[in-house]
Motif scaffolding. Sequence first.
Motif, short mmCIF file in Angstrom:
data_model
loop_
_atom_site.label_atom_id
_atom_site.label_comp_id
_atom_site.label_asym_id
_atom_site.label_seq_id
_atom_site.Cartn_x
_atom_site.Cartn_y
_atom_site.Cartn_z
N VAL A 61 55.01 68.25 8.99
CA VAL A 61 55.17 69.55 8.33
C VAL A 61 56.40 69.52 7.43
O VAL A 61 56.38 69.99 6.28
N LYS A 91 56.17 70.07 3.35
CA LYS A 91 56.85 71.18 2.69
C LYS A 91 57.92 70.69 1.73
O LYS A 91 58.24 71.37 0.74
N LYS A 92 58.47 69.51 1.99
CA LYS A 92 59.48 68.97 1.08
C LYS A 92 58.85 68.51 -0.22
O LYS A 92 59.40 68.74 -1.31
N PRO A 132 55.75 72.02 -1.53
CA PRO A 132 56.12 73.31 -0.92
C PRO A 132 55.05 74.38 -1.07
O PRO A 132 55.05 75.36 -0.32
N ALA A 185 50.41 75.57 2.30
CA ALA A 185 50.66 76.34 3.51
C ALA A 185 50.11 75.56 4.71
O ALA A 185 48.94 75.18 4.71
N SER A 237 53.46 77.82 8.22
CA SER A 237 53.20 79.22 7.87
C SER A 237 52.49 79.96 9.00
O SER A 237 52.40 81.19 8.97
N GLY A 248 58.68 74.52 8.82
CA GLY A 248 58.10 74.99 7.57
C GLY A 248 56.67 75.47 7.68
O GLY A 248 56.05 75.82 6.66
#
Length: 257
Positions: free
Chosen positions: A67, A71-72, A75, A78, A100, A98
Amino acid sequence: MGVRLMVVDDHRLLAEALASALKLRGHRVLAAAAPSAGAAELVVSRAPEVCLLGTAAPARPGAFDPVVRIKKERPQVAVVVLGPVPSPRGIAAAFAAGASGYVRNDERIEGVERAMMKARAGESAVSPQLLQQAFEELLHPAAQPDDEGARLLELLTPREVEVLMRVADGEDTRLIAAGMEIAPSTARTHVQRVLMKLEVGSRLEAAALAARTGLLDRAAGGRAARAAAGAGPGPAPGLGLGLEPDDPPPPPPPLSE
């Protein structure tokens, strides 16, 4: 409008079954995969709107590393975690990485779909029931704390704790026996009992486990507290002079003529 998504789970059958169900509901599934590694790379390369990431062990160290990577590098993706009922820390860890949303892996397909839609819209997706269970655990914690070091320490006798501390200091059987004033055979037996109770296969593993869980710090703290109280570690009950049950008794004094 359907969601462009990916389903990633360690169990391929689960991933494919969920993907098929979501396709029937009008969603576009880019991939349903069960990689033993490389989940993040796969999601980064496909760039879906939503990634459903299944995990069987949310408490395992590194469970949410994919995750963080997703996200890095993407981004806008989701990530909704599918997993068993976690501890409050498990939910917090998923969101800290990160994610959702967090959905139980036995949730009905309608619940998974709602979580996907909310996550794509930028909202947090956690069912009220799951949050209620998490708050219940926070308000009424289990009687036994989740402390691996304390649990392991309770398995060992005071003499075995001392043996473990000497093992962690790098002492071999001869040095352990000399330092504790016991026979080498007794020291060897103590070491084997420690390995068995800690469920490890070597002295190195035992030392590493003790250091990682804080067992050594707890043992040292307990010893310091006893010393401050003037008790000192002392010999085991009923075993004066540091003798162990399998040590030979001291020879009788010679008869005077």
